[in-house]
Design a protein around this motif. Structure first.
Motif, PDB file in Angstrom:
ATOM      1  N   VAL A  90       0.828  -1.208   0.000  1.00  0.00           N
ATOM      2  CA  VAL A  90       0.000   0.000   0.000  1.00  0.00           C
ATOM      3  C   VAL A  90       0.863   1.259   0.000  1.00  0.00           C
ATOM      4  O   VAL A  90       0.509   2.266  -0.637  1.00  0.00           O
ATOM      5  CB  VAL A  90      -0.967  -0.026   1.202  1.00  0.00           C
ATOM      6  CG1 VAL A  90      -1.653   1.326   1.388  1.00  0.00           C
ATOM      7  CG2 VAL A  90      -2.018  -1.126   1.004  1.00  0.00           C
ATOM      8  N   GLU A  91       1.988   1.222   0.681  1.00  0.00           N
ATOM      9  CA  GLU A  91       2.890   2.384   0.672  1.00  0.00           C
ATOM     10  C   GLU A  91       3.395   2.665  -0.732  1.00  0.00           C
ATOM     11  O   GLU A  91       3.516   3.830  -1.150  1.00  0.00           O
ATOM     12  CB  GLU A  91       4.060   2.152   1.628  1.00  0.00           C
ATOM     13  CG  GLU A  91       5.073   3.291   1.676  1.00  0.00           C
ATOM     14  CD  GLU A  91       4.448   4.638   2.032  1.00  0.00           C
ATOM     15  OE1 GLU A  91       4.990   5.677   1.554  1.00  0.00           O
ATOM     16  OE2 GLU A  91       3.437   4.662   2.755  1.00  0.00           O
ATOM     17  N   TRP A 106       1.752   2.025  -3.455  1.00  0.00           N
ATOM     18  CA  TRP A 106       0.621   2.629  -4.174  1.00  0.00           C
ATOM     19  C   TRP A 106       0.455   4.092  -3.782  1.00  0.00           C
ATOM     20  O   TRP A 106       0.220   4.955  -4.623  1.00  0.00           O
ATOM     21  CB  TRP A 106      -0.668   1.864  -3.868  1.00  0.00           C
ATOM     22  CG  TRP A 106      -0.699   0.483  -4.445  1.00  0.00           C
ATOM     23  CD1 TRP A 106       0.110  -0.034  -5.414  1.00  0.00           C
ATOM     24  CD2 TRP A 106      -1.599  -0.578  -4.070  1.00  0.00           C
ATOM     25  NE1 TRP A 106      -0.222  -1.344  -5.673  1.00  0.00           N
ATOM     26  CE2 TRP A 106      -1.266  -1.707  -4.876  1.00  0.00           C
ATOM     27  CE3 TRP A 106      -2.643  -0.685  -3.153  1.00  0.00           C
ATOM     28  CZ2 TRP A 106      -1.948  -2.915  -4.766  1.00  0.00           C
ATOM     29  CZ3 TRP A 106      -3.324  -1.885  -3.044  1.00  0.00           C
ATOM     30  CH2 TRP A 106      -2.981  -2.993  -3.848  1.00  0.00           C
ATOM     31  N   ARG A 107       0.580   4.382  -2.489  1.00  0.00           N
ATOM     32  CA  ARG A 107       0.386   5.755  -2.011  1.00  0.00           C
ATOM     33  C   ARG A 107       1.450   6.697  -2.552  1.00  0.00           C
ATOM     34  O   ARG A 107       1.179   7.853  -2.885  1.00  0.00           O
ATOM     35  CB  ARG A 107       0.403   5.779  -0.478  1.00  0.00           C
ATOM     36  CG  ARG A 107      -0.039   7.110   0.133  1.00  0.00           C
ATOM     37  CD  ARG A 107      -0.009   7.034   1.644  1.00  0.00           C
ATOM     38  NE  ARG A 107       1.357   6.957   2.129  1.00  0.00           N
ATOM     39  CZ  ARG A 107       2.161   8.008   2.295  1.00  0.00           C
ATOM     40  NH1 ARG A 107       1.729   9.226   2.012  1.00  0.00           N
ATOM     41  NH2 ARG A 107       3.385   7.848   2.735  1.00  0.00           N
ATOM     42  N   ALA A 108       2.659   6.157  -2.703  1.00  0.00           N
ATOM     43  CA  ALA A 108       3.772   6.994  -3.148  1.00  0.00           C
ATOM     44  C   ALA A 108       3.853   7.127  -4.661  1.00  0.00           C
ATOM     45  O   ALA A 108       4.531   8.026  -5.167  1.00  0.00           O
ATOM     46  CB  ALA A 108       5.087   6.420  -2.621  1.00  0.00           C
ATOM     47  N   CYS A 110      -1.211   4.370  -8.188  1.00  0.00           N
ATOM     48  CA  CYS A 110      -2.199   3.586  -7.441  1.00  0.00           C
ATOM     49  C   CYS A 110      -3.251   3.018  -8.384  1.00  0.00           C
ATOM     50  O   CYS A 110      -3.805   3.741  -9.220  1.00  0.00           O
ATOM     51  CB  CYS A 110      -2.873   4.480  -6.395  1.00  0.00           C
ATOM     52  SG  CYS A 110      -3.998   3.600  -5.293  1.00  0.00           S
ATOM     53  N   LEU A 114      -4.748   0.053   3.734  1.00  0.00           N
ATOM     54  CA  LEU A 114      -5.286   1.207   2.999  1.00  0.00           C
ATOM     55  C   LEU A 114      -5.897   2.226   3.956  1.00  0.00           C
ATOM     56  O   LEU A 114      -5.731   3.440   3.772  1.00  0.00           O
ATOM     57  CB  LEU A 114      -6.332   0.732   1.987  1.00  0.00           C
ATOM     58  CG  LEU A 114      -5.788  -0.012   0.767  1.00  0.00           C
ATOM     59  CD1 LEU A 114      -6.894  -0.773   0.049  1.00  0.00           C
ATOM     60  CD2 LEU A 114      -5.103   0.958  -0.200  1.00  0.00           C
ATOM     61  N   ALA A 171      -3.143   4.102   5.616  1.00  0.00           N
ATOM     62  CA  ALA A 171      -2.479   5.035   4.699  1.00  0.00           C
ATOM     63  C   ALA A 171      -3.393   6.180   4.273  1.00  0.00           C
ATOM     64  O   ALA A 171      -2.953   7.093   3.561  1.00  0.00           O
ATOM     65  CB  ALA A 171      -1.986   4.282   3.463  1.00  0.00           C
ATOM     66  N   LEU A 226      -6.028   6.005   2.286  1.00  0.00           N
ATOM     67  CA  LEU A 226      -6.548   5.851   0.920  1.00  0.00           C
ATOM     68  C   LEU A 226      -8.002   5.382   1.001  1.00  0.00           C
ATOM     69  O   LEU A 226      -8.299   4.360   1.616  1.00  0.00           O
ATOM     70  CB  LEU A 226      -5.705   4.851   0.126  1.00  0.00           C
ATOM     71  CG  LEU A 226      -4.274   5.320  -0.202  1.00  0.00           C
ATOM     72  CD1 LEU A 226      -3.496   4.204  -0.897  1.00  0.00           C
ATOM     73  CD2 LEU A 226      -4.298   6.564  -1.070  1.00  0.00           C
ATOM     74  N   ARG A 231     -11.194   5.893  -3.776  1.00  0.00           N
ATOM     75  CA  ARG A 231      -9.942   5.896  -4.550  1.00  0.00           C
ATOM     76  C   ARG A 231      -9.729   4.582  -5.274  1.00  0.00           C
ATOM     77  O   ARG A 231      -9.279   4.551  -6.423  1.00  0.00           O
ATOM     78  CB  ARG A 231      -8.754   6.188  -3.620  1.00  0.00           C
ATOM     79  CG  ARG A 231      -7.394   6.206  -4.304  1.00  0.00           C
ATOM     80  CD  ARG A 231      -7.336   7.359  -5.309  1.00  0.00           C
ATOM     81  NE  ARG A 231      -6.095   7.323  -6.083  1.00  0.00           N
ATOM     82  CZ  ARG A 231      -5.902   6.596  -7.179  1.00  0.00           C
ATOM     83  NH1 ARG A 231      -6.881   5.815  -7.621  1.00  0.00           N
ATOM     84  NH2 ARG A 231      -4.764   6.645  -7.836  1.00  0.00           N
TER      85      ARG A 231
END
Length: 332
Positions: free
Chosen positions: A233-234, A236-238, A241, A260, A263, A265, A270
């Motif tokens: 997930v990190e 994807w967040r960075a 995504c 998620l 984070a 999201l 999203r």
């Protein structure tokens, strides 16, 4: 003193009715998917009644030099809830027709080594996932009079295949996400041994459906733990995504839901998340998890009867255990 009359056997019924031993087994165990005409079933039962034939596990064991055990090998990865429920139900039905299901063996053994360990108990049937088998192992067991039943698609010929269409589960998830307007997908394939092949089958079904609709699919390898979920997930967040995630099964999907949420999201704003198995867990997490459910196609009694028939020498081809159905909830 007169000699006691020998109890009639399935072979006696087969000779008197003019059918095979396998047909007798199917008819007496009421296997509906064996394509035996109702007239033949009725004739077999009438002949059995006339002869006084009743299947008895102790008599079968003495005649064949085998027990009435149905062996299910243990695995490195514990059985999931879907398979565990299946085995619990199967054990009850087998007991009702004179057989005993036993979980047994070295979870790391494969091929001929595993076959020899299973064969040492002289079971009537070994019910096994295909990746644990080899052609040599199947030949070894068959030569000893033990039928091999595959739980899933087998490249090696076996007496009976209990088909689980994992590709259809993946396709069902893809169709649901596509209908919701999603086109950029991440699909989880487990890292755990014993689950990789199932994950790839689900991926193949998902990919075929998604790409036919113009979607893109990225493969995400994941171990079943919170650290792995957080790492994915990190990323994807960075960066890039996806807008739709197929989490392999409910446990993996739930781990991703937690990561998620941590984070920040938004699900499903999203990205949407779908699992498989439709476990109670789906109602426990937030948002509630959308999942692909496995619905029973044939009664467990008929599955048990088909397994017993395989042990009697029938070659039944395939039985499909489940069909796929979407259970839509908030996450998807």
């Amino acid at each position: 003193m007169s000699t006691p009359r020998r109890p009639p056997t399935g072979a006696d019924v087969a000779r008197a009715a003019g059918v095979s031993r396998a047909t007798v087994s199917y008819a007496m165990n009421d296997v509906q998917d064996a394509r035996i005409p109702e007239e033949t079933r009725r004739r077999v039962r009438e002949v059995a009644a006339e002869l006084g034939y009743e299947p008895r596990s102790d008599a079968r064991s003495l005649r064949r030099g085998r027990t009435d055990l149905v062996i299910v090998p243990t695995y490195v990865v514990p059985f999931g809830q879907l398979i565990q429920r299946f085995l619990d139900g199967l054990a009850r039905e087998l007991h009702g027709i004179g057989h005993t299901l036993v979980i047994h063996g070295n979870p790391a053994a494969h091929g001929i080594e595993a076959a020899k360990a299973w064969g040492a108990l002289n079971p009537t049937v070994v019910l096994v996932l295909p990746e644990r088998m080899s052609a040599e192992g199947v030949e070894y067991l068959t030569a000893r009079g033990t039928a091999v039943v595959a739980l899933g698609h087998s490249a090696v010929p076996v007496a009976l295949t209990l088909r689980i269409d994992h590709a259809a589960a993946g396709a069902c998830a893809a169709e649901h996400l596509i209908a919701g307007g999603r086109r950029d997908f991440a699909v989880v394939v487990p890292r755990e041994p014993g689950l990789v092949e199932i994950g790839r089958e689900r991926l193949a079904g998902f990919r075929a459906c998604a790409e036919a609709a113009g979607g893109t699919v990225r493969v995400v390898e994941m171990a079943e733990n919170t650290a792995e979920a957080a790492r994915i997930v990190e990323q994807w967040r960075a960066g890039d995504c996806p807008d739709g995630v197929y989490g392999y099964n409910d446990e993996y999907a739930a781990l991703l839901l937690g990561a998620l949420a941590d984070a920040g999201l938004d699900v499903p704003g999203r990205l949407a998340v779908v699992g498989t198995d439709d476990l109670t867990l789906c109602e426990m997490v937030r948002p509630r998890l959308t999942s692909v459910a496995f619905e029973e196609v044939i009664p467990m009694r008929a599955v048990a009867a088909a397994i017993v028939a395989a042990g009697e020498g029938a070659v039944a081809g395939e039985l499909t255990l489940w069909r796929m159905a979407m259970r839509a909830r908030e996450s998807g």
